[in-house]
Design a protein around this motif. Structure first.
Motif, PDB file in Angstrom:
ATOM      1  N   LEU A  38       0.829  -1.203   0.000  1.00  0.00           N
ATOM      2  CA  LEU A  38       0.000   0.000   0.000  1.00  0.00           C
ATOM      3  C   LEU A  38       0.865   1.255   0.000  1.00  0.00           C
ATOM      4  CD1 LEU A  38      -2.912  -1.021   2.411  1.00  0.00           C
ATOM      5  CD2 LEU A  38      -2.944  -0.880  -0.084  1.00  0.00           C
ATOM      6  N   LYS A  39       1.999   1.192   0.720  1.00  0.00           N
ATOM      7  CA  LYS A  39       2.925   2.323   0.700  1.00  0.00           C
ATOM      8  C   LYS A  39       3.440   2.566  -0.713  1.00  0.00           C
ATOM      9  CE  LYS A  39       7.398   3.854   2.557  1.00  0.00           C
ATOM     10  NZ  LYS A  39       8.553   3.485   3.419  1.00  0.00           N
ATOM     11  N   LEU A  40       3.782   1.493  -1.404  1.00  0.00           N
ATOM     12  CA  LEU A  40       4.291   1.609  -2.767  1.00  0.00           C
ATOM     13  C   LEU A  40       3.201   2.087  -3.722  1.00  0.00           C
ATOM     14  CD1 LEU A  40       6.503   1.159  -4.860  1.00  0.00           C
ATOM     15  CD2 LEU A  40       5.900  -1.271  -4.895  1.00  0.00           C
ATOM     16  N   ALA A  41       2.011   1.507  -3.612  1.00  0.00           N
ATOM     17  CA  ALA A  41       0.925   1.872  -4.516  1.00  0.00           C
ATOM     18  C   ALA A  41       0.561   3.347  -4.400  1.00  0.00           C
ATOM     19  CB  ALA A  41      -0.300   1.004  -4.237  1.00  0.00           C
ATOM     20  N   ASN A  42       0.732   3.912  -3.197  1.00  0.00           N
ATOM     21  CA  ASN A  42       0.384   5.320  -2.976  1.00  0.00           C
ATOM     22  C   ASN A  42       1.569   6.268  -3.136  1.00  0.00           C
ATOM     23  OD1 ASN A  42      -2.525   5.350  -2.242  1.00  0.00           O
ATOM     24  ND2 ASN A  42      -1.844   3.924  -0.664  1.00  0.00           N
ATOM     25  N   SER A  43       2.693   5.744  -3.587  1.00  0.00           N
ATOM     26  CA  SER A  43       3.890   6.569  -3.765  1.00  0.00           C
ATOM     27  C   SER A  43       3.859   7.289  -5.111  1.00  0.00           C
ATOM     28  CB  SER A  43       5.138   5.686  -3.694  1.00  0.00           C
ATOM     29  OG  SER A  43       5.248   4.906  -4.881  1.00  0.00           O
ATOM     30  N   PRO A  44       4.724   8.288  -5.286  1.00  0.00           N
ATOM     31  CA  PRO A  44       4.803   8.982  -6.585  1.00  0.00           C
ATOM     32  C   PRO A  44       5.181   8.066  -7.739  1.00  0.00           C
ATOM     33  CG  PRO A  44       5.887  10.257  -4.861  1.00  0.00           C
ATOM     34  CD  PRO A  44       5.570   8.928  -4.265  1.00  0.00           C
ATOM     35  N   TYR A  45       5.712   6.894  -7.426  1.00  0.00           N
ATOM     36  CA  TYR A  45       6.114   5.976  -8.486  1.00  0.00           C
ATOM     37  C   TYR A  45       4.943   5.644  -9.415  1.00  0.00           C
ATOM     38  CZ  TYR A  45       7.711   1.770 -10.871  1.00  0.00           C
ATOM     39  OH  TYR A  45       8.023   0.851 -11.839  1.00  0.00           O
ATOM     40  N   PHE A  46       3.763   5.411  -8.829  1.00  0.00           N
ATOM     41  CA  PHE A  46       2.605   5.039  -9.637  1.00  0.00           C
ATOM     42  C   PHE A  46       1.785   6.243 -10.096  1.00  0.00           C
ATOM     43  CE2 PHE A  46       3.392   0.815  -7.844  1.00  0.00           C
ATOM     44  CZ  PHE A  46       3.231   0.034  -8.982  1.00  0.00           C
ATOM     45  N   ARG A  47       1.964   7.384  -9.445  1.00  0.00           N
ATOM     46  CA  ARG A  47       1.287   8.622  -9.860  1.00  0.00           C
ATOM     47  C   ARG A  47      -0.228   8.435 -10.022  1.00  0.00           C
ATOM     48  NH1 ARG A  47       5.814   8.733 -13.513  1.00  0.00           N
ATOM     49  NH2 ARG A  47       7.348  10.307 -12.941  1.00  0.00           N
ATOM     50  N   LEU A  48      -0.838   7.772  -9.081  1.00  0.00           N
ATOM     51  CA  LEU A  48      -2.279   7.548  -9.161  1.00  0.00           C
ATOM     52  C   LEU A  48      -3.039   8.778  -8.672  1.00  0.00           C
ATOM     53  CD1 LEU A  48      -2.406   3.880  -7.824  1.00  0.00           C
ATOM     54  CD2 LEU A  48      -2.380   4.657 -10.199  1.00  0.00           C
TER      55      LEU A  48
ATOM     56  N   VAL B 241      -5.800  -3.861  -0.859  1.00  0.00           N
ATOM     57  CA  VAL B 241      -5.221  -4.655  -1.935  1.00  0.00           C
ATOM     58  C   VAL B 241      -6.242  -4.860  -3.051  1.00  0.00           C
ATOM     59  CG1 VAL B 241      -4.192  -6.879  -2.544  1.00  0.00           C
ATOM     60  CG2 VAL B 241      -3.633  -5.815  -0.360  1.00  0.00           C
ATOM     61  N   ASN B 242      -7.489  -5.067  -2.673  1.00  0.00           N
ATOM     62  CA  ASN B 242      -8.535  -5.237  -3.675  1.00  0.00           C
ATOM     63  C   ASN B 242      -8.650  -3.989  -4.557  1.00  0.00           C
ATOM     64  OD1 ASN B 242     -10.766  -6.960  -4.674  1.00  0.00           O
ATOM     65  ND2 ASN B 242     -12.013  -5.214  -4.044  1.00  0.00           N
ATOM     66  N   HIS B 243      -8.550  -2.823  -3.920  1.00  0.00           N
ATOM     67  CA  HIS B 243      -8.590  -1.557  -4.654  1.00  0.00           C
ATOM     68  C   HIS B 243      -7.384  -1.455  -5.589  1.00  0.00           C
ATOM     69  CE1 HIS B 243      -8.942   3.128  -4.346  1.00  0.00           C
ATOM     70  NE2 HIS B 243      -9.412   2.666  -5.497  1.00  0.00           N
ATOM     71  N   ALA B 244      -6.208  -1.843  -5.097  1.00  0.00           N
ATOM     72  CA  ALA B 244      -4.999  -1.827  -5.924  1.00  0.00           C
ATOM     73  C   ALA B 244      -5.157  -2.733  -7.141  1.00  0.00           C
ATOM     74  CB  ALA B 244      -3.786  -2.250  -5.098  1.00  0.00           C
ATOM     75  N   MET B 245      -5.775  -3.903  -6.928  1.00  0.00           N
ATOM     76  CA  MET B 245      -5.974  -4.847  -8.018  1.00  0.00           C
ATOM     77  C   MET B 245      -6.815  -4.217  -9.127  1.00  0.00           C
ATOM     78  SD  MET B 245      -5.128  -8.244  -8.148  1.00  0.00           S
ATOM     79  CE  MET B 245      -5.515  -9.001  -6.581  1.00  0.00           C
ATOM     80  N   VAL B 246      -7.855  -3.476  -8.732  1.00  0.00           N
ATOM     81  CA  VAL B 246      -8.737  -2.845  -9.705  1.00  0.00           C
ATOM     82  C   VAL B 246      -8.003  -1.735 -10.456  1.00  0.00           C
ATOM     83  CG1 VAL B 246     -10.813  -1.424  -9.969  1.00  0.00           C
ATOM     84  CG2 VAL B 246     -10.833  -3.411  -8.421  1.00  0.00           C
TER      85      VAL B 246
ATOM     86  N   ALA C  42      11.549   5.881  -8.443  1.00  0.00           N
ATOM     87  CA  ALA C  42      11.644   4.464  -8.136  1.00  0.00           C
ATOM     88  C   ALA C  42      12.408   4.178  -6.849  1.00  0.00           C
ATOM     89  CB  ALA C  42      12.323   3.713  -9.311  1.00  0.00           C
ATOM     90  N   MET C  43      13.110   5.166  -6.309  1.00  0.00           N
ATOM     91  CA  MET C  43      13.869   4.945  -5.084  1.00  0.00           C
ATOM     92  C   MET C  43      12.968   4.635  -3.894  1.00  0.00           C
ATOM     93  SD  MET C  43      17.008   4.789  -5.677  1.00  0.00           S
ATOM     94  CE  MET C  43      17.619   4.860  -3.989  1.00  0.00           C
ATOM     95  N   VAL C  44      11.665   4.807  -4.063  1.00  0.00           N
ATOM     96  CA  VAL C  44      10.738   4.417  -2.998  1.00  0.00           C
ATOM     97  C   VAL C  44      10.909   2.925  -2.676  1.00  0.00           C
ATOM     98  CG1 VAL C  44       8.817   3.895  -4.581  1.00  0.00           C
ATOM     99  CG2 VAL C  44       8.326   4.492  -2.230  1.00  0.00           C
ATOM    100  N   PHE C  45      11.317   2.140  -3.664  1.00  0.00           N
ATOM    101  CA  PHE C  45      11.525   0.707  -3.427  1.00  0.00           C
ATOM    102  C   PHE C  45      12.618   0.473  -2.391  1.00  0.00           C
ATOM    103  CE2 PHE C  45       9.261   0.504  -7.402  1.00  0.00           C
ATOM    104  CZ  PHE C  45       8.605  -0.711  -7.395  1.00  0.00           C
ATOM    105  N   ALA C  46      13.632   1.336  -2.398  1.00  0.00           N
ATOM    106  CA  ALA C  46      14.756   1.165  -1.479  1.00  0.00           C
ATOM    107  C   ALA C  46      14.353   1.392  -0.032  1.00  0.00           C
ATOM    108  CB  ALA C  46      15.890   2.129  -1.851  1.00  0.00           C
ATOM    109  N   ALA C  47      13.227   2.084   0.175  1.00  0.00           N
ATOM    110  CA  ALA C  47      12.773   2.388   1.533  1.00  0.00           C
ATOM    111  C   ALA C  47      11.727   1.398   2.035  1.00  0.00           C
ATOM    112  CB  ALA C  47      12.201   3.811   1.562  1.00  0.00           C
ATOM    113  N   LEU C  48      11.408   0.376   1.228  1.00  0.00           N
ATOM    114  CA  LEU C  48      10.367  -0.557   1.640  1.00  0.00           C
ATOM    115  C   LEU C  48      10.876  -1.512   2.705  1.00  0.00           C
ATOM    116  CD1 LEU C  48       8.822  -1.342  -1.855  1.00  0.00           C
ATOM    117  CD2 LEU C  48       7.855   0.095  -0.057  1.00  0.00           C
TER     118      LEU C  48
END
Length: 271
Positions: free
Chosen positions: A44-54, A61-66, A265-271
């Motif tokens: 959820l942290k990753l999905a809401n990060s600037p990486y995905f720009r949503l 998770v269900n919301h992320a899947m959609v 993408a550096m958000v991955f390094a903080a996971l």
């Protein structure tokens, strides 16, 4: 060596099993992730990060899947698990933080290639994940053959040759081959395993995904983003150079804001 590497968490193994089935029920994938508190928090942290720009906040998770799709959710879980393995300590004098940056830059460039080639969104994260994992065989050497790996790093540096050739002198196998064996142990999809195994091959035309990972790896080195322990920059595959330009500058220019995308993408390094 490979058999001693940590396995993915059980939840990620189940995710790989489920997603290997073309008739898999997305609800089953959601259920597995939701029973792993650490995984769900990081996803959820990753999905809401600037990486995905949503444009909207992902709350489940269900919301992320959609919103971002079944395949991307699967690959997010694999990425998170793989980066967790990099937290292991090594005594080979191998800089894991620099390695992670090189891996993330390669992954980001591969994803930009996918976008430029108009790869369907549900497949584009395969390019990111393949770039992220392409050099994981080096981690096997660094953890379990640290002194020999140090020697390979020294030979590559002193002779100015690709690290995979120096590894072959020492181990009779290189990190690309070891990485593909690790990918098989982790039950990764076959296209990812092929990209791990063949990203240094120059004797045959590879799959497009493999060619993109190979080119992304070389561009990351030329841009000096991170450090994978390899002093040599090899030729970019002809097929990729033909599509995007004759040299690194023209290829990078065609991909857009490469460094800005890597920062995201550096958000991955903080996971």
């Amino acid at each position: 060596m490979v058999e001693k590497m940590p396995a993915f968490p059980m939840s990620v193994h189940r995710i790989l099993e489920i997603t290997a089935d073309i008739n898999a029920d997305p609800k089953e994938l959601v259920s597995i992730i939701e029973h792993d508190p650490v995984l769900i928090m990081r996803m959820l942290k990753l999905a809401n990060s600037p990486y995905f720009r949503l444009s909207q906040k992902i709350t489940s998770v269900n919301h992320a899947m959609v919103i971002i799709g079944f395949n991307t959710v699967k690959n997010m879980a694999i990425s998170i698990a793989a980066i967790g393995i990099l937290r292991l300590k090594t005594v080979a004098g191998f800089d894991l933080e620099a390695f992670l940056l090189h891996s993330l830059s390669t992954a980001t460039i591969a994803k930009l290639f996918a976008k430029s080639m108009r790869v369907p969104p549900k497949e584009s994260f395969d390019y990111f994940l393949s770039g992220l994992l392409h050099d994981f065989g080096k981690i096997v050497f660094a953890h379990f053959k640290p002194l020999d790996f140090q020697q390979a790093l020294r030979i590559a540096r002193e002779k100015g040759i690709p690290l995979h050739k120096a590894e072959t002198e020492i181990f009779n196998i290189d990190h690309a081959q070891v990485g593909s064996i690790l990918g098989e142990k982790w039950n990764l999809p076959s296209n990812l395993i092929e990209a791990m195994k063949d990203h240094h091959r120059r004797d045959c035309a590879g799959a497009l995904l493999t060619d993109v990972v190979s080119a992304s790896n070389q561009i990351s080195r030329e841009l000096k983003i991170g450090e994978g322990g390899d002093p040599a920059v090899e030729k970019i595959p002809d097929r990729i150079a033909g599509l995007f330009g004759a040299d690194t500058d023209s290829i990078v220019g065609s991909l857009g804001d490469v460094r800005g995308e890597i920062e995201q993408a550096m958000v991955f390094a903080a996971l």
